[in-house]
Design an enzyme around this catalytic site. Sequence first.
Site, mmCIF file in Angstrom:
data_model
loop_
_atom_site.group_PDB
_atom_site.id
_atom_site.type_symbol
_atom_site.label_atom_id
_atom_site.label_comp_id
_atom_site.label_asym_id
_atom_site.label_seq_id
_atom_site.Cartn_x
_atom_site.Cartn_y
_atom_site.Cartn_z
ATOM 1 N N ASP A 175 0.820 -1.214 0.000
ATOM 2 C CA ASP A 175 0.000 0.000 0.000
ATOM 3 C C ASP A 175 0.857 1.268 0.000
ATOM 4 O O ASP A 175 2.033 1.231 0.342
ATOM 5 C CB ASP A 175 -0.867 0.049 1.267
ATOM 6 N N HIS A 182 3.926 -2.137 2.968
ATOM 7 C CA HIS A 182 4.027 -0.822 2.330
ATOM 8 C C HIS A 182 5.346 -0.729 1.561
ATOM 9 O O HIS A 182 6.393 -1.013 2.148
ATOM 10 C CB HIS A 182 3.949 0.285 3.387
HETATM 11 NI NI NI Z 1 -2.540 3.198 3.458
#
Ligand code: NI
Length: 472
Positions: free
Chosen positions: A282, A424
Site C-alpha cells: 500500500d 508498504h
Molecule cells: Ni494506506
Amino acid sequence: MTVKKRKLKKSFKIGILCLFIVLFIVVGIKAVNLFGNDKEPDKNMTSYITKNIIDKKENAVIKISYPTFGYEEFDKMIESAVSEKEREFIQEVIDTREIAPDLIGELVIDYDVFKTDSLISVHLLFSKYLGGANYIQENKSCYFDIKSKKVISWEDLFEDPNDALRQLSSLSLKQLKNMDADLWEEKTMLDEGLMDKKENFENCFLEDHGMLILFPIYQVGPRSSGNIWIILGYDQVNSLLKKDYQGAAPLVKNESEKQEGERNLRDVSELQDKKLVALTFDDGPSYQITESLLDGLKERNAKVTFFVLGSRAEQYKDVVQRAYMDGHTIASHSYDHKNLLNLDAESLAEDLNKANKAVLDATGADPFALRPPYGNYSQEVIDASKMPVVLWNVDTEDWKNRDAEITYQNIMDHIEDGSIILMHDLYGTSVEAALKLIDDLADQGYAFVSLEELERLGRISSDADVISGFKN
Ligand code: NI
C-alpha cells in the site's frame, strides 16, 4: 581509632573517586560512541521514528509519521515542526468541539524523503479534518546538506534565488502544459499560481531524476486536479542550482519501448497445488524502494499486488507502468489517502475517479480492486468503487516497526494458504522482509501470487463486494 577511621574515610573517598573516574570513562566512551553514530548515520536511512496516537479523549484521531536521520539539528527541526502542528490541531479540535460536539477531528502527518549524494530533502505533509467536506492540507520542506552536515534553507539551494524563481515559473508552465495537466482555465489564476514568488515554488525537492515540484491543490488547477507534481530534469535546472546540488541529467527514457511488449504473466496452472499467499503493498509507489522490490520479485518469479495512491501513481507513473508490465496487479488505495468515510458522495466519487484515472494513465487498464485507506469502508464506498474492496488478514505493521526482522516474524507467525499480507513499499525494511520471506518459503510449497492470478485460479471473484482472504 580516629586515625583508622580517617584512613578508612580517606580510602573510601579514593574509592568513590576511582568509581567516578571509571564511570566517567565508561559513560564518556558510550557518549563518544553515540555521538560517533550520530555523525555517520546509515546511508540508507533505516532509522525512523513513527508516532501513532489515537486520542479518543480529545475526540480526535492523530496519526503522525516523520523521519529522523541521526543529524541532531535536522531531526530537531523536523520534530518541532511536527509537534507545533500537533499542538495547533488539538487546540482547534477543542475549539471546534464547542460548536460541533460530535466532530471527530483527524490529523495525518506524513512525509516523503528525497535524497541525492549531497542533499536530503524532506517533504512534510499535514492533512487535517475539522468537519465539512474538505481536508485542509499544508506542506513544509526541509533541507539538509550532507557534506557540511548543516540544515540549509530553500534559498541556499540556488545560485541566485530570484533568478531561479523567474526560470522555475516558465519551466513549470511549459512542463505542466506538456503533461496535459488540468489547469485553471482563467489565465489570471494560473499566472497567480506560477508567479515568481517563493510561496509558489517552496515545495521543491531534489532526487536522482531531477527537481520535483509540488503544486498543492488549487495552486495551478481546480480542486479536481488535486496536488500536481512535476519533475524538471537536471539539464533544465543545473544552471539555477549551486554547484554542490547539481545532478547528472536524467536518462532519456524510451517511451515507445516501455509501452510495447507483452505483460509478463505466468501460466497459473503451475500454481494449482501450491499454498498461495498474496503480498500486497500500500501507499506507494516510490522510486528506489519500489524499484528494488520489483527487481527482487523478478529474480524470484513472484507476483504481488500494489495498492497505489493515485497522487503517487501520477508522480511515479513509470514505476507503476513497470510493475504492471512485470505482471503484478495494480489496484487503487484512493487518490491521496483520505478516510473515505469522511467524504460526501460527490467528493468520494471524485476521489475514486481521480485514482482510477491515474492507474489507467500509467497502465492502460483500470485498477483491479480498491483498498480504502485504514481499511475504512461503507456500503456507499462499495457502491461507488464498482470494484471489490480488498482488505487483508495479516498485518505486518511494517510502517510502525520499520524493522525487517520484526516484519518478517509478524508474517511468519500468521502465514498460511489464503493469507493476504499488508505491507508498504515505502520502506527498505519491508522490501527486505518480503524478499527473505519468498526465499525462505519457496521450499515449503508456497507461491506468491497477484490478485489477478487468484481470480484466474478461481480463488477470488472480481464480482465480490469485499475480499479479506481466499482460503480454499
Ligand atoms: Ni494506506
